[in-house]
Design a protein around this motif. Structure first.
Motif, PDB file in Angstrom:
ATOM      1  N   THR A  45       1.002  -0.643   0.078  1.00  0.00           N
ATOM      2  CA  THR A  45      -0.072   0.152  -0.102  1.00  0.00           C
ATOM      3  C   THR A  45       1.196   1.507  -0.440  1.00  0.00           C
ATOM      4  OG1 THR A  45      -1.825  -1.022   1.187  1.00  0.00           O
ATOM      5  CG2 THR A  45      -2.099   1.298   1.618  1.00  0.00           C
ATOM      6  N   LEU A  46       1.767   1.001   0.648  1.00  0.00           N
ATOM      7  CA  LEU A  46       2.806   2.660   1.051  1.00  0.00           C
ATOM      8  C   LEU A  46       3.625   2.635  -0.211  1.00  0.00           C
ATOM      9  CD1 LEU A  46       3.278   1.873   4.947  1.00  0.00           C
ATOM     10  CD2 LEU A  46       1.995   3.491   3.452  1.00  0.00           C
ATOM     11  N   THR A  47       4.280   1.489  -1.180  1.00  0.00           N
ATOM     12  CA  THR A  47       5.027   1.677  -2.143  1.00  0.00           C
ATOM     13  C   THR A  47       4.933   1.665  -3.367  1.00  0.00           C
ATOM     14  OG1 THR A  47       5.047  -0.605  -2.594  1.00  0.00           O
ATOM     15  CG2 THR A  47       6.874   0.604  -0.646  1.00  0.00           C
ATOM     16  N   THR A  48       2.821   0.997  -3.626  1.00  0.00           N
ATOM     17  CA  THR A  48       2.758   1.318  -5.204  1.00  0.00           C
ATOM     18  C   THR A  48       1.978   2.720  -5.356  1.00  0.00           C
ATOM     19  OG1 THR A  48       1.865  -0.111  -6.747  1.00  0.00           O
ATOM     20  CG2 THR A  48       1.172  -0.150  -4.671  1.00  0.00           C
ATOM     21  N   LYS A  49       2.037   2.903  -6.678  1.00  0.00           N
ATOM     22  CA  LYS A  49       0.935   3.950  -6.992  1.00  0.00           C
ATOM     23  C   LYS A  49       0.018   3.653  -7.668  1.00  0.00           C
ATOM     24  CE  LYS A  49       5.355   7.333  -6.753  1.00  0.00           C
ATOM     25  NZ  LYS A  49       5.290   8.337  -7.465  1.00  0.00           N
ATOM     26  N   LEU A  50       0.084   2.469  -8.386  1.00  0.00           N
ATOM     27  CA  LEU A  50      -1.224   1.754  -9.403  1.00  0.00           C
ATOM     28  C   LEU A  50      -2.455   1.648  -7.982  1.00  0.00           C
ATOM     29  CD1 LEU A  50       1.222  -0.990 -11.148  1.00  0.00           C
ATOM     30  CD2 LEU A  50       0.057   1.023 -11.346  1.00  0.00           C
ATOM     31  N   THR A  51      -3.878   1.918  -8.446  1.00  0.00           N
ATOM     32  CA  THR A  51      -4.743   1.964  -7.983  1.00  0.00           C
ATOM     33  C   THR A  51      -5.963   1.387  -8.398  1.00  0.00           C
ATOM     34  OG1 THR A  51      -4.824   3.806  -6.850  1.00  0.00           O
ATOM     35  CG2 THR A  51      -6.955   3.192  -7.312  1.00  0.00           C
TER      36      THR A  51
END
Length: 227
Positions: A45-51
Motif C-alpha cells: 500500500t505504501l510503495t505502489t502507486k497503482l490503484t
C-alpha cells in the motif's frame, strides 16, 4: 529449570507440558503468518502507486477476509479446549499430596502415608551449600515418583497463593476456604523448581517449590524428606 537469556519455554517433564509447548508453537506460527501478511499488505500500500478500481466494491474479497479469521480462530480454539479438558482429568491417581500455602512457606501432607506433614521453607543464603540455588532451594523437598499419576490438593490458610511448577505445566491457585486440585505424571527423574505465582505480600518472592522426582521402585521404599 530456566537459565540465563532463555527465550523459549522450559523443557517438558510431563505430557501436559508437552501438549502446551506444541500448542504454543502452533499458535506462534499462525501469529507469524498473520503478521507477515499484514506487513506485506502495508508495504504494498505504501510503495505502489497503482490503484485498482475493482476492489472498491469486491464482495468476494470481503467474504474471504471475514471467513478466514473465523477459520483461524477455530484452528486455535480446538487444540486449546482439548488441552484445557486434559488438565482437568483425574484418572485414578496413585498418590495424593495436599499443599497448603502460608505467608510465606508451604506445608505438604502425604495423605496416603498416615498423614505425614512437613513445612518447606526457603533456605537462607547463609545455609546454602555449593550447588544450591539462591532463592529457589528449600529445607524440605517434596519427593514424588515418576511415571505415576499424582494428585495435588491445593489450598491456603491466609491469603491467595499460587502453586506453580513450569516444567510440569502446573499452575493452580491456593485460595483460603477452597480446595483446588490438579494432576500430573512426571516422565523423568530430577529436581524441578517452581515459585508462588500470586502476589501474596512482602515476601512473595521467597516461597519456592522444589520437587524431587525419583523412580517408583525407590519411592516405594517410603517417602523421604530430602534435607
Amino acid at each position: 529449570m530456566a537459565h540465563a537469556a532463555q527465550v523459549g519455554l522450559q523443557d517438558a517433564t510431563s505430557p501436559i507440558m508437552e501438549e502446551l509447548i506444541t500448542f504454543h508453537d502452533h499458535a506462534l506460527m499462525i501469529i507469524f503468518l498473520i503478521c507477515f501478511l499484514v506487513l506485506y499488505a502495508l508495504f504494498l500500500t505504501l510503495t505502489t502507486k497503482l490503484t485498482n478500481t475493482n476492489i472498491s466494491d469486491a464482495q468476494e474479497m470481503e467474504t474471504v477476509w471475514t471467513i478466514l479469521p473465523a477459520i483461524i480462530l477455530v484452528l486455535i480454539a480446538l487444540p486449546s479446549l482439548r488441552i484445557l479438558y486434559m488438565t482437568d482429568e483425574v484418572n485414578d491417581p496413585s498418590l495424593t499430596i495436599k499443599s497448603i500455602g502460608h505467608q510465606w512457606y508451604w506445608t505438604y501432607e502425604y495423605t496416603d502415608y498416615g498423614g505425614l506433614i512437613f513445612n518447606s521453607y526457603m533456605l537462607p543464603p547463609l545455609f546454602l551449600e555449593p550447588g544450591d540455588l539462591r532463592l529457589l532451594d528449600v529445607d524440605n523437598r517434596v519427593v514424588l515418583p515418576i511415571e505415576a499419576p499424582i494428585r495435588m490438593m491445593i489450598t491456603s490458610q491466609d491469603v491467595l497463593h499460587s502453586w506453580a511448577v513450569p516444567t510440569l505445566g502446573l499452575k493452580t491457585d491456593a485460595i483460603p476456604g477452597r480446595l483446588n486440585q490438579t494432576t500430573f505424571t512426571a516422565t523423568r527423574p530430577g529436581v524441578y523448581y517452581g515459585q508462588c505465582s500470586e502476589i501474596c505480600g512482602a515476601n512473595h518472592s521467597f516461597m519456592p517449590i522444589v520437587l524431587e522426582l525419583i523412580p517408583l521402585k525407590i519411592f516405594e521404599m517410603g517417602p523421604v524428606l530430602t534435607l
